[in-house]
Design a protein around this motif. Sequence first.
Motif, mmCIF file in Angstrom:
data_model
loop_
_atom_site.group_PDB
_atom_site.id
_atom_site.type_symbol
_atom_site.label_atom_id
_atom_site.label_comp_id
_atom_site.label_asym_id
_atom_site.label_seq_id
_atom_site.Cartn_x
_atom_site.Cartn_y
_atom_site.Cartn_z
ATOM 1 N N VAL A 86 0.941 -1.129 -0.147
ATOM 2 C CA VAL A 86 0.072 -0.057 -0.053
ATOM 3 C C VAL A 86 0.988 1.250 0.224
ATOM 4 O O VAL A 86 1.998 1.083 0.445
ATOM 5 C CB VAL A 86 -1.026 0.060 1.210
ATOM 6 C CG1 VAL A 86 -1.890 -1.360 1.257
ATOM 7 C CG2 VAL A 86 -0.022 -0.043 2.406
ATOM 8 N N PRO A 87 0.308 2.217 -0.516
ATOM 9 C CA PRO A 87 1.006 3.611 -0.260
ATOM 10 C C PRO A 87 1.498 3.975 1.277
ATOM 11 O O PRO A 87 2.818 4.312 1.414
ATOM 12 C CB PRO A 87 0.162 4.804 -1.306
ATOM 13 C CG PRO A 87 -0.726 3.913 -1.768
ATOM 14 C CD PRO A 87 -0.961 2.772 -1.043
ATOM 15 N N ASP A 88 0.689 3.619 2.066
ATOM 16 C CA ASP A 88 0.844 4.402 3.470
ATOM 17 C C ASP A 88 0.275 2.988 4.327
ATOM 18 O O ASP A 88 -1.058 2.788 4.357
ATOM 19 C CB ASP A 88 0.264 5.666 3.755
ATOM 20 C CG ASP A 88 0.489 6.176 5.093
ATOM 21 O OD1 ASP A 88 -0.089 5.685 6.016
ATOM 22 O OD2 ASP A 88 1.709 6.835 5.421
ATOM 23 N N VAL A 89 0.857 2.482 5.337
ATOM 24 C CA VAL A 89 0.618 1.520 6.191
ATOM 25 C C VAL A 89 -0.576 1.935 7.212
ATOM 26 O O VAL A 89 -1.459 1.367 7.443
ATOM 27 C CB VAL A 89 1.570 0.672 6.869
ATOM 28 C CG1 VAL A 89 1.133 -0.556 7.407
ATOM 29 C CG2 VAL A 89 2.784 0.032 5.630
ATOM 30 N N LEU A 90 -0.164 2.949 7.882
ATOM 31 C CA LEU A 90 -1.141 3.494 8.830
ATOM 32 C C LEU A 90 -2.245 3.796 8.031
ATOM 33 O O LEU A 90 -3.596 3.538 8.665
ATOM 34 C CB LEU A 90 -0.678 4.759 9.388
ATOM 35 C CG LEU A 90 -1.714 5.298 10.809
ATOM 36 C CD1 LEU A 90 -1.872 4.216 11.633
ATOM 37 C CD2 LEU A 90 -0.661 6.401 11.272
ATOM 38 N N GLU A 91 -2.429 4.430 7.006
ATOM 39 C CA GLU A 91 -3.712 4.857 6.504
ATOM 40 C C GLU A 91 -4.589 3.639 5.889
ATOM 41 O O GLU A 91 -5.696 3.506 5.753
ATOM 42 C CB GLU A 91 -3.489 5.647 5.235
ATOM 43 C CG GLU A 91 -4.389 6.059 4.249
ATOM 44 C CD GLU A 91 -5.757 6.928 4.802
ATOM 45 O OE1 GLU A 91 -6.667 6.949 4.475
ATOM 46 O OE2 GLU A 91 -5.536 7.420 5.963
ATOM 47 N N ALA A 92 -3.583 2.588 5.446
ATOM 48 C CA ALA A 92 -4.414 1.297 4.855
ATOM 49 C C ALA A 92 -5.092 0.618 6.249
ATOM 50 O O ALA A 92 -6.155 0.107 6.286
ATOM 51 C CB ALA A 92 -3.478 0.353 4.488
ATOM 52 N N MET A 93 -4.632 0.757 7.526
ATOM 53 C CA MET A 93 -5.225 0.256 8.483
ATOM 54 C C MET A 93 -6.459 1.043 8.920
ATOM 55 O O MET A 93 -7.403 0.521 9.332
ATOM 56 C CB MET A 93 -4.234 0.104 9.655
ATOM 57 C CG MET A 93 -4.660 -0.742 10.898
ATOM 58 S SD MET A 93 -3.328 -0.805 12.113
ATOM 59 C CE MET A 93 -3.121 1.150 12.921
ATOM 60 N N ARG A 94 -6.127 2.288 8.857
ATOM 61 C CA ARG A 94 -7.322 3.034 8.848
ATOM 62 C C ARG A 94 -8.596 2.777 8.105
ATOM 63 O O ARG A 94 -9.610 2.754 8.355
ATOM 64 C CB ARG A 94 -6.967 4.630 8.917
ATOM 65 C CG ARG A 94 -8.086 5.495 9.350
ATOM 66 C CD ARG A 94 -7.538 7.021 8.788
ATOM 67 N NE ARG A 94 -7.637 7.387 7.619
ATOM 68 C CZ ARG A 94 -8.889 7.937 6.901
ATOM 69 N NH1 ARG A 94 -10.109 7.951 7.761
ATOM 70 N NH2 ARG A 94 -8.854 8.052 5.897
ATOM 71 N N ALA A 99 -13.857 0.138 7.015
ATOM 72 C CA ALA A 99 -14.816 -0.916 6.485
ATOM 73 C C ALA A 99 -15.155 -1.700 7.565
ATOM 74 O O ALA A 99 -16.235 -2.274 7.346
ATOM 75 C CB ALA A 99 -13.857 -1.759 5.546
ATOM 76 N N ALA A 100 -14.349 -1.927 8.505
ATOM 77 C CA ALA A 100 -14.802 -2.907 9.790
ATOM 78 C C ALA A 100 -16.132 -2.360 10.209
ATOM 79 O O ALA A 100 -17.105 -3.096 10.492
ATOM 80 C CB ALA A 100 -13.847 -3.256 10.645
ATOM 81 N N THR A 150 -7.904 -1.266 16.533
ATOM 82 C CA THR A 150 -9.001 -1.917 17.201
ATOM 83 C C THR A 150 -10.300 -2.371 16.274
ATOM 84 O O THR A 150 -10.961 -3.388 16.388
ATOM 85 C CB THR A 150 -9.611 -1.158 18.400
ATOM 86 O OG1 THR A 150 -8.399 -0.763 19.333
ATOM 87 C CG2 THR A 150 -10.676 -1.839 19.291
ATOM 88 N N LEU A 151 -10.431 -1.074 15.450
ATOM 89 C CA LEU A 151 -11.429 -1.222 14.558
ATOM 90 C C LEU A 151 -11.386 -2.550 13.356
ATOM 91 O O LEU A 151 -12.071 -3.379 13.078
ATOM 92 C CB LEU A 151 -11.837 0.002 13.779
ATOM 93 C CG LEU A 151 -12.724 1.185 14.481
ATOM 94 C CD1 LEU A 151 -12.397 2.473 13.913
ATOM 95 C CD2 LEU A 151 -14.133 0.628 14.405
ATOM 96 N N ALA A 152 -9.803 -2.304 13.139
ATOM 97 C CA ALA A 152 -9.512 -3.417 12.062
ATOM 98 C C ALA A 152 -9.510 -4.969 12.596
ATOM 99 O O ALA A 152 -9.743 -5.833 11.733
ATOM 100 C CB ALA A 152 -8.268 -3.174 11.564
ATOM 101 N N ARG A 153 -9.572 -5.027 13.850
ATOM 102 C CA ARG A 153 -9.747 -6.475 14.613
ATOM 103 C C ARG A 153 -11.173 -6.728 15.009
ATOM 104 O O ARG A 153 -11.565 -7.649 15.598
ATOM 105 C CB ARG A 153 -8.999 -6.233 15.984
ATOM 106 C CG ARG A 153 -7.614 -6.211 15.725
ATOM 107 C CD ARG A 153 -6.938 -5.955 17.275
ATOM 108 N NE ARG A 153 -5.548 -6.340 17.211
ATOM 109 C CZ ARG A 153 -4.686 -6.053 18.097
ATOM 110 N NH1 ARG A 153 -5.248 -5.278 19.398
ATOM 111 N NH2 ARG A 153 -3.449 -6.447 18.116
ATOM 112 N N MET A 179 -14.266 7.756 12.921
ATOM 113 C CA MET A 179 -14.201 6.518 12.431
ATOM 114 C C MET A 179 -14.979 5.484 13.141
ATOM 115 O O MET A 179 -15.615 4.572 12.738
ATOM 116 C CB MET A 179 -12.715 6.146 12.667
ATOM 117 C CG MET A 179 -11.935 6.858 11.652
ATOM 118 S SD MET A 179 -10.222 6.264 12.247
ATOM 119 C CE MET A 179 -10.054 4.362 11.917
ATOM 120 N N VAL A 180 -15.312 5.725 14.582
ATOM 121 C CA VAL A 180 -15.831 4.696 15.338
ATOM 122 C C VAL A 180 -17.183 4.894 15.289
ATOM 123 O O VAL A 180 -18.191 3.807 15.024
ATOM 124 C CB VAL A 180 -15.427 4.981 16.852
ATOM 125 C CG1 VAL A 180 -16.382 4.038 17.783
ATOM 126 C CG2 VAL A 180 -14.106 4.547 17.098
#
Length: 477
Positions: A86-94, A99-100, A150-153, A179-180
């Motif tokens: 991905v271009p940016d790892v933290l942004e991908a996790m976000r 999506a979660a 936490t959201l990604a999980r 986000m939440v």
Amino acid sequence: MSTLLWTLDEIVTATGARVGSGFSHASGASIDTRTLNRGDLYFAIKGDVHDGHDFVPAALEKGASAAVVSEDKAQEFEGSDRLIVVPDVLEAMRQLGIAARKRSQARIVAITGSVGKTGTKEAMRLALSRQGETHASVASYNNHWGVPLTLARFPRDSRFGIFEIGMNHAHEILPLTGMVRPHVAVITTIEPVHIEFFPSMWGIADAKGEIFSGLEPGGTAVINRDSPYFERMRAHALASNAGRVLTFGEHEAADFRAERILVKPDLSMVEARVFGQPLTYRIGTPGRHIALNSLSVLAAAHALGAHVAPVALALSDLKPPVGRGERTMLSVDEGEALLIDESYNANPASVKAALANLGAVELDGQGRRIAVLGDMKELGDEGPSLHRGLAEAVEANGIDLIFAAGPLMENLVGRLPKERVALHAQTSAELVDAVCAAVRPGDAVTVKGSLSMKMALVVKALKDRYGASQMAHALKG
């Protein structure tokens, strides 16, 4: 609960990533190889100290389903077919966290406050888990990477979700609550924490009030009615999508009102009124502040559609976590001493609460109350006076000996009688030998300080020297 967390197609849709041929699905998410489980996605986040890309080989060796890496680092791992680029790892996790949240049907609560976020979150996790699958933040994962992780999980079939959201500057809560998107948002209290970053306490109240901006339409704001900043927080709630405001505290107008709180050495009893109806319950952890925050747990659970009575009943099983009130019996000579580990972090309100809990301990024989305190950080110009102000709590709670670490603690030491000050040093490490040598059978010892003061060194030394028997409800007297 299903172990399938993310499929390849879901990840590509959420992030637009380029995915290696060796990946098919993930059962978890991690940013730390020390706690990574087989099947987890490993996000190679670059932090202040370490770059997660340095640990990609270890993550894959440990069984990560794939490593999420940045485009500019991908060439370093050309031999692996388990990369998500991905271009940016933290942004991908976000993006994955968003999506979660989008796919989840869970009822969600977000919690913030100057004091009590983590304890309230853990109490809510315990209570709601008795009524359905519950997902919650780990430890204090409440910042710009902790909330997305936490959201990604977030398991797709959870019934409840509980998210802790923190800040030390204005406008940090806004993107996280966005986000939440909670159905319920709770503010525990407003205290002079991180005050050096704000012009006044009103600024802290405004920053905490940002949590209501993420509320789902018709959601519920839960606010401490006892706070002098109640009207300020209520104004933020009314300006949001909140459909109603619930209040808690001892104020006569509170919806969830404590009429009587009895703090014992190993538990707390609360006589409350919930919308005017009586409710008495026990909390398996001592502390007046914990009892008051338990009312916010009841309010949030009610707003989420859970049954309040079973929630209150579940709180009898609440246990203090490590660094936040964990109680341990130490074998000292031919007797025992009580160690109360409050070493995780500190601010004026939490230190006073810790001293009050120490004061409530019933001592055996010639036992003493000993407080080992480290500097409270991020208090700005108010730091010296706020440290001096602890002297009243030391006196009121009958603390016999003070061991203090850090330059700011000199302000407290200077206000105390000389016979009460055992030692003042610049670091916690310099206190270790003296504290260990001072403890006698029958004593009760509390250790508290800001995280950067490393007060856990004292806790570890006491346990190593005297052995430790962890007790959910360690009793004295």
